[in-house]
Design a protein around this motif. Structure first.
Motif, short mmCIF file in Angstrom:
data_model
loop_
_atom_site.label_atom_id
_atom_site.label_comp_id
_atom_site.label_asym_id
_atom_site.label_seq_id
_atom_site.Cartn_x
_atom_site.Cartn_y
_atom_site.Cartn_z
N LEU A 40 1.09 -1.19 0.10
CA LEU A 40 0.02 -0.01 -0.03
C LEU A 40 1.12 1.20 0.14
O LEU A 40 1.75 1.34 1.00
N ASN B 162 5.50 6.87 5.84
CA ASN B 162 4.33 7.34 5.85
C ASN B 162 4.53 8.91 6.31
O ASN B 162 5.37 9.04 7.26
N GLY C 105 -2.91 4.42 4.56
CA GLY C 105 -2.75 3.18 4.05
C GLY C 105 -4.14 2.35 4.40
O GLY C 105 -4.97 2.13 3.57
N ASN D 284 2.24 6.86 2.38
CA ASN D 284 0.99 7.05 2.50
C ASN D 284 0.88 8.25 3.35
O ASN D 284 1.54 8.66 4.24
N LEU E 287 3.91 -1.01 3.80
CA LEU E 287 3.10 0.33 3.70
C LEU E 287 3.90 1.34 3.85
O LEU E 287 4.70 1.74 4.79
#
Length: 188
Positions: free
Chosen positions: A81, A135, A92, A110, A107
């Motif tokens: 993601l 992120n 995410g 994001n 992940l």
């Protein structure tokens, strides 16, 4: 599957029959440019959903840019993601009273106000051999924002910002608060 920014891509909702949840498996998919209030690419409520060898990227929502999981059992294996964005919580994934399992998944990159990678509210998260890093969040917990839930490591994991979770360095081989060096999601 490209939603062109016009709609959510998958909707798994058992609200009308909560005593009859269903299960589904998504394998080998690329889900991009989804857009919805809850779950830009996927909305899962009260169901069992397994996602394997898939990529969710460039999806947008108010909560859960890639996935919004509410009271569901969500498992991601060998999936990515990346580059999902939300206005508020869970760039995410937003896990709301659900069970979330990440195995060999990433992940990264994001964005959210809180919980750029994952926002967990009164749910449980189990991480195994996964990366949650790079992120961003405007206010706190750029990688994992946990509130009233649990976050457990079931194997080695790499977490960029653990400030919003209970994860600590060395716990089951976990590395936390590190400068993760990941290249942007692309075809190289």
């Amino acid at each position: 599957i490209d939603a062109g920014g016009q709609s959510r891509i998958f909707n798994f909702d058992s609200t009308s029959a909560p005593d009859q949840p269903t299960s589904a498996t998504l394998h080998g998919l690329t889900l991009i440019n989804g857009n919805a209030s809850l779950g830009g690419a996927i909305y899962n409520r009260n169901n069992t959903l397994q996602i394997t060898a898939s990529t969710l990227s460039r999806n947008q929502a108010n909560h859960g840019g890639g996935i919004y999981n509410s009271y569901g059992d969500l498992s991601l294996t060998a999936s990515t993601l990346s580059l999902n964005q939300v206005v508020i919580l869970g760039g995410g994934i937003y896990n709301n009273f659900g069970d979330l399992s990440l195995k060999s998944s990433t992940l990264s990159q994001n964005q959210a106000n809180i919980g750029g990678g994952i926002r967990n509210y009164e749910g449980s998260i189990k991480l195994g051999s996964s990366i949650v890093g790079q992120n961003t969040a405007s206010y706190n917990s750029s990688d994992i924002a946990n509130e009233y839930g649990s976050v457990t490591s079931i194997g080695p994991n790499l977490i960029g910002d653990s400030s919003g979770s209970s994860l600590t360095a060395g716990q089951d081989g976990i590395i936390v608060d590190s400068d993760i060096k990941l290249a942007p999601l692309a075809n190289y």
